[in-house]
Design a protein around this motif. Structure first.
Motif, PDB file in Angstrom:
ATOM      1  N   SER A  94      -3.304   2.452   4.193  1.00 19.09           N
ATOM      2  CA  SER A  94      -4.323   2.336   3.254  1.00 19.09           C
ATOM      3  C   SER A  94      -3.737   2.704   2.009  1.00 19.09           C
ATOM      4  O   SER A  94      -2.453   3.453   2.030  1.00 19.09           O
ATOM      5  CB  SER A  94      -5.326   3.168   3.455  1.00 19.09           C
ATOM      6  N   VAL A  95      -3.969   2.414   0.699  1.00 15.76           N
ATOM      7  CA  VAL A  95      -3.269   2.827  -0.294  1.00 15.76           C
ATOM      8  C   VAL A  95      -4.380   3.637  -1.360  1.00 15.76           C
ATOM      9  O   VAL A  95      -5.448   3.209  -1.253  1.00 15.76           O
ATOM     10  CB  VAL A  95      -2.797   1.597  -1.070  1.00 15.76           C
ATOM     11  N   TYR A  96      -3.840   4.296  -2.323  1.00 12.80           N
ATOM     12  CA  TYR A  96      -4.488   4.744  -3.187  1.00 12.80           C
ATOM     13  C   TYR A  96      -3.664   4.860  -4.466  1.00 12.80           C
ATOM     14  O   TYR A  96      -2.801   5.655  -4.543  1.00 12.80           O
ATOM     15  CB  TYR A  96      -4.898   6.271  -2.900  1.00 12.80           C
ATOM     16  N   GLN A  97      -3.989   4.029  -5.587  1.00 18.85           N
ATOM     17  CA  GLN A  97      -3.412   4.152  -6.839  1.00 18.85           C
ATOM     18  C   GLN A  97      -1.815   3.997  -6.855  1.00 18.85           C
ATOM     19  O   GLN A  97      -1.267   2.914  -7.039  1.00 18.85           O
ATOM     20  CB  GLN A  97      -3.561   5.425  -7.547  1.00 18.85           C
ATOM     21  N   TYR A  98      -1.219   4.960  -6.376  1.00 20.63           N
ATOM     22  CA  TYR A  98       0.468   4.962  -6.615  1.00 20.63           C
ATOM     23  C   TYR A  98       1.084   5.403  -5.226  1.00 20.63           C
ATOM     24  O   TYR A  98       2.250   5.479  -5.069  1.00 20.63           O
ATOM     25  CB  TYR A  98       0.996   5.921  -7.527  1.00 20.63           C
ATOM     26  N   GLU A  99       0.192   5.399  -4.225  1.00 21.65           N
ATOM     27  CA  GLU A  99       0.540   5.971  -3.002  1.00 21.65           C
ATOM     28  C   GLU A  99      -0.125   5.534  -1.705  1.00 21.65           C
ATOM     29  O   GLU A  99      -1.083   4.570  -2.039  1.00 21.65           O
ATOM     30  CB  GLU A  99       0.445   7.623  -3.063  1.00 21.65           C
ATOM     31  N   ASP A 124       4.768   8.416  -1.310  1.00 17.60           N
ATOM     32  CA  ASP A 124       4.330   8.180  -2.911  1.00 17.60           C
ATOM     33  C   ASP A 124       5.219   7.760  -3.873  1.00 17.60           C
ATOM     34  O   ASP A 124       6.431   7.902  -3.650  1.00 17.60           O
ATOM     35  CB  ASP A 124       4.700  10.174  -3.227  1.00 17.60           C
ATOM     36  N   VAL A 175      -7.351   7.917   2.510  1.00 16.71           N
ATOM     37  CA  VAL A 175      -7.682   6.776   1.480  1.00 16.71           C
ATOM     38  C   VAL A 175      -7.884   5.363   2.071  1.00 16.71           C
ATOM     39  O   VAL A 175      -7.770   5.541   3.404  1.00 16.71           O
ATOM     40  CB  VAL A 175      -5.975   6.897   0.670  1.00 16.71           C
ATOM     41  N   ALA A 176      -8.632   4.826   1.188  1.00 23.18           N
ATOM     42  CA  ALA A 176      -9.521   3.689   1.979  1.00 23.18           C
ATOM     43  C   ALA A 176      -8.811   2.302   1.303  1.00 23.18           C
ATOM     44  O   ALA A 176      -9.022   1.265   1.967  1.00 23.18           O
ATOM     45  CB  ALA A 176     -10.974   3.719   1.469  1.00 23.18           C
ATOM     46  N   GLY A 177      -7.974   2.026   0.402  1.00 27.89           N
ATOM     47  CA  GLY A 177      -8.131   1.019  -0.296  1.00 27.89           C
ATOM     48  C   GLY A 177      -6.845   0.176   0.351  1.00 27.89           C
ATOM     49  O   GLY A 177      -6.043   0.529   1.404  1.00 27.89           O
ATOM     50  N   GLY A 178      -7.015  -1.056  -0.020  1.00 29.52           N
ATOM     51  CA  GLY A 178      -6.012  -2.114   0.998  1.00 29.52           C
ATOM     52  C   GLY A 178      -5.948  -3.306   0.122  1.00 29.52           C
ATOM     53  O   GLY A 178      -5.629  -4.318   0.512  1.00 29.52           O
ATOM     54  N   ARG A 216      -4.604  14.674  -5.951  1.00 23.74           N
ATOM     55  CA  ARG A 216      -3.610  14.699  -6.968  1.00 23.74           C
ATOM     56  C   ARG A 216      -3.914  14.249  -8.399  1.00 23.74           C
ATOM     57  O   ARG A 216      -4.057  14.894  -9.535  1.00 23.74           O
ATOM     58  CB  ARG A 216      -2.301  13.751  -6.567  1.00 23.74           C
ATOM     59  N   GLN A 262      -0.537   5.566   2.967  1.00 22.25           N
ATOM     60  CA  GLN A 262      -0.576   6.058   4.368  1.00 22.25           C
ATOM     61  C   GLN A 262      -0.377   5.182   5.224  1.00 22.25           C
ATOM     62  O   GLN A 262      -0.893   4.150   5.088  1.00 22.25           O
ATOM     63  CB  GLN A 262      -1.655   6.918   4.545  1.00 22.25           C
ATOM     64  N   TYR A 286      -2.372  14.939  -2.537  1.00 23.43           N
ATOM     65  CA  TYR A 286      -2.181  13.451  -2.490  1.00 23.43           C
ATOM     66  C   TYR A 286      -3.549  12.961  -2.926  1.00 23.43           C
ATOM     67  O   TYR A 286      -4.660  13.741  -2.964  1.00 23.43           O
ATOM     68  CB  TYR A 286      -1.895  13.117  -1.058  1.00 23.43           C
ATOM     69  N   ALA A 287      -3.295  11.645  -3.490  1.00 23.67           N
ATOM     70  CA  ALA A 287      -4.543  11.006  -3.723  1.00 23.67           C
ATOM     71  C   ALA A 287      -5.525  11.598  -4.555  1.00 23.67           C
ATOM     72  O   ALA A 287      -5.159  11.789  -5.790  1.00 23.67           O
ATOM     73  CB  ALA A 287      -5.297  10.364  -2.331  1.00 23.67           C
ATOM     74  N   CYS A 317      -9.277   0.270  -4.274  1.00 19.79           N
ATOM     75  CA  CYS A 317      -8.494  -0.291  -5.293  1.00 19.79           C
ATOM     76  C   CYS A 317      -9.652  -0.724  -6.260  1.00 19.79           C
ATOM     77  O   CYS A 317      -9.084  -0.671  -7.510  1.00 19.79           O
ATOM     78  CB  CYS A 317      -7.734  -1.556  -4.733  1.00 19.79           C
ATOM     79  N   PRO A 369       0.528  -1.780  -2.768  1.00 19.87           N
ATOM     80  CA  PRO A 369      -0.059  -2.293  -1.273  1.00 19.87           C
ATOM     81  C   PRO A 369       0.989  -3.388  -0.892  1.00 19.87           C
ATOM     82  O   PRO A 369       1.239  -3.296   0.573  1.00 19.87           O
ATOM     83  CB  PRO A 369      -1.464  -3.269  -1.812  1.00 19.87           C
TER      84      PRO A 369
END
Lengths: 536, 80
Positions: free
Chosen positions: A331-336, A405, B77-80, B13, A338, B9-10, A365, A375
């Motif tokens: 999964s992603v968040y802005q600039y990072e 990161d 974090v949730a985005g994809g 941050r 996991q 993080y996330a 997103c 992503p």
């Protein structure tokens, strides 16, 4: 007359002699076709009609002739319609294609779908026509106004297939135009990966034999799909119920602006077929959830979670744990981002996040933004992890959470431990209730209430005494005040379906949200309320 | 008083406006440390929505902190 037709058709259908896909050499009767998909449980009907137009590719067309390789075409057409019925859960679906000579403006192909709700009807209708154009061997001969004529393959067969049905049956058909196969006889070449000592011919065979299900065809999913298709993964499943939006394209560069509005799963499947025709790609235009993931995962070895919400991500995790399959989750968040690889009997998402995370606590997103390559980096890492799993290469992402990161370009690996309650398919933390979809539409269309009663909905009138006295309901229903239901949504039963009603649809929408938040996913608000239903 | 390096993080941050900081603290545990920085930066997430890692391993919130450690607070974090 219409009723007689409908009954006649319906009885033919029940008797089993109604075909889902057929050819006709006579003019199509849209009234009879429409009637053949009517059903009392259907709340909507969507149809597509393809007509003979007066030009193609800059040339003026006078009339058309259609020819099909009928035996194969009917089999493939039946398969497509059956897929649409299963995938979208519609009541009836049918497609009829003309053969023979057609004049300008004549109906060449008809698709009709009836279903409980409109979204499924539209999606199934689109699926059928797109897949028919793509997969069914039909050719048309165009007669031009200047007296010339020429055979043209169906829309996409010409672009996509270089070794499938069109070649196998070339003797049965009029010749294709030479430019109909721009890809020529190109075949995939995996030499740049097979020269690696860790791959070789044996590794390539493993890749070819592997079956990978990718959940989500967005920012993470598109690089995963492209790279795995390029590598020659034998079977690739793509699950996504979303359609492409222009705001997706800065990070989902597999697609084009002209594709907007079409289902991503189908678009991804088209791109993959064009990239590598050796891949058996299977699109599923549906939302992955606890309720369907077990069935969807059955034919796959590895699950790749590329979704953009916690409910789907946990559902993928739970399915992997229960079926003892491996899942690669990111999964992603802005600039990072996991990434975690979940192995049978290893630490899973619920070991790491025992308090299942609900959507809305941290942004996705669309809410908080993301830089396009982020992503892509994480998705590429997921594809890499999948290939490492297939090839048996060691991976530090197993039993770890990898934090990436991309502003500082720092990668941190944190060891994860399995929770004592979380041991394989006996994990105590996986809820018995299906996880709730957070994008199931909140509202259903305003239409006569009796139709909803007939479809099995329990109607709940949220209005107060005064409003009810002024405008009583004349169908079976229950009365619960909006405030009472919002305060105690648990009085509803998750095994029933509820339609919440108020005068204008505002209170019912707010109450539906409260009920959904309490974990009861089977409640809907009627859009526009009772005042709109009266006009329907 | 100990000195620790904190990594965010996330969402954390974003809310802290920085990804790392070195602070001197009286906090005895990771939970006390989180409460302290939560106050300072206005973090919206509760500790039970987060994971904490000390150096390179996930840790419990009640583990005693030591001078010079690197403490990492991680939201999902949730985005994809």
């Amino acid at each position: 007359m219409k009723t007689v037709n409908a009954l006649f058709s319906y009885h033919r259908w029940l008797a089993g002699d109604m075909k889902h896909f057929e050819f006709s050499d006579a003019v199509l009767d849209t009234g009879a076709l429409h009637a053949s998909v009517e059903h009392h449980a259907a709340g909507g009907y969507a149809s597509f009609e393809g007509w003979v137009r007066d030009h193609n590719d800059g040339r003026s067309v006078r009339r058309l002739e259609y020819e099909a390789y009928v035996d194969l075409a009917i089999k493939e057409g039946e398969r497509i319609v059956a897929e649409a019925i299963t995938r979208f859960g519609v009541r009836h679906a049918r497609c009829v294609h003309r053969v023979g000579s057609l004049e300008l403006g004549e109906l060449a192909v008809w698709v009709g779908v009836s279903s409980a709700h409109r979204a499924e009807a539209f999606a199934a209708c689109r699926y059928i026509i797109d897949e028919v154009k793509h997969r069914v061997p039909i050719w048309k001969k165009e007669h031009y106004t200047n007296g010339d004529s020429g055979w043209v393959n169906c829309e996409r067969c010409a672009q996509a297939s270089d070794h499938t049905h069109s070649h196998e049956h070339v003797d049965h058909h009029p010749p294709h135009e030479p430019h109909a196969h721009p890809a020529g006889l190109q075949v995939p070449d995996y030499s740049r990966q097979t020269i690696l000592a860790s791959v070789g011919p044996e590794g390539q065979r493993k890749i070819r034999a592997s079956r990978v299900l990718v959940v989500g065809a967005g920012g993470l999913g598109t690089p995963v799909l492209s790279l795995l298709a390029g590598a020659g993964v034998g079977t690739l499943g793509v699950v996504d119920d979303d359609t492409l939006d222009p705001s997706n394209l800065h990070r989902q560069t597999m697609y084009s602006l002209a594709d907007c509005g079409r289902p991503k799963a189908l678009l991804a499947a088209e791109r993959i077929r064009a990239l590598n025709p050796e891949v058996d790609v299977r699109p599923y235009v549906e939302r992955a959830a606890a309720t369907n993931l077990v069935a969807l995962s059955a034919g796959y070895d590895v699950l790749v979670d590329c979704s953009d919400n916690f409910s789907t991500r946990f559902a993928v995790n739970d399915t992997a744990v229960q079926l003892q399959k491996t899942a690669v989750v990111a999964s992603v968040y802005q600039y990072e981002g996991q990434i975690q690889v979940i192995r049978p009997n290893g630490a899973c998402l619920r070991c790491l996040w025992p308090k299942a995370t609900s959507d809305g606590t941290v942004g996705n997103c669309a809410e908080v933004g993301v830089l396009g390559p982020v992503p892509s980096v994480l998705g590429s890492l997921q594809a890499l992890e999948v290939l490492k799993l297939i090839l048996g290469l060691p991976s530090p992402a197993t039993h770890s959470l990898i934090l990436v990161d991309l502003l500082s370009l720092e990668v941190r690996r944190l060891g994860t431990k399995q929770a004592t309650e979380c041991v394989g398919n006996t994990c105590q933390r996986i809820p018995q209730q299906p996880f709730i979809s957070d994008t199931e539409p909140l509202e259903l269309l305003a239409r006569p209430l009796q139709l909803y009663v007939d479809e099995g909905y329990t109607l709940i009138d949220l209005r107060d005494d005064k409003e009810r006295a002024a405008d009583p309901l004349h169908v079976e229903h229950q009365c619960i005040l909006a405030a009472t239901l919002s305060a105690k949504p648990q009085q509803l039963n998750s095994n029933s379906r509820y339609l919440l009603l108020c005068s204008r649809g505002q209170r019912s929408l707010a109450t539906t949200k409260a009920v959904r938040a309490a974990g009861i996913s089977s409640a809907w608000s009627m859009q526009g309320g009772l005042s709109r239903a009266k006009k329907a | 008083m100990i000195t620790v390096e904190i990594q965010y993080y996330a969402l954390l941050r974003e809310q802290a406006g920085k990804s790392t900081e070195r602070i001197e603290t009286m906090a005895k545990t990771a939970l006390e440390l989180y409460r302290e920085v939560q106050q300072r930066h206005g973090f919206s997430l509760a500790p039970d929505q987060l994971q904490v890692a000390i150096n390179s391993d996930f840790s419990h919130w009640d583990v005693a902190l030591e001078n010079g450690q690197r403490i990492v607070f991680i939201p999902p974090v949730a985005g994809g």
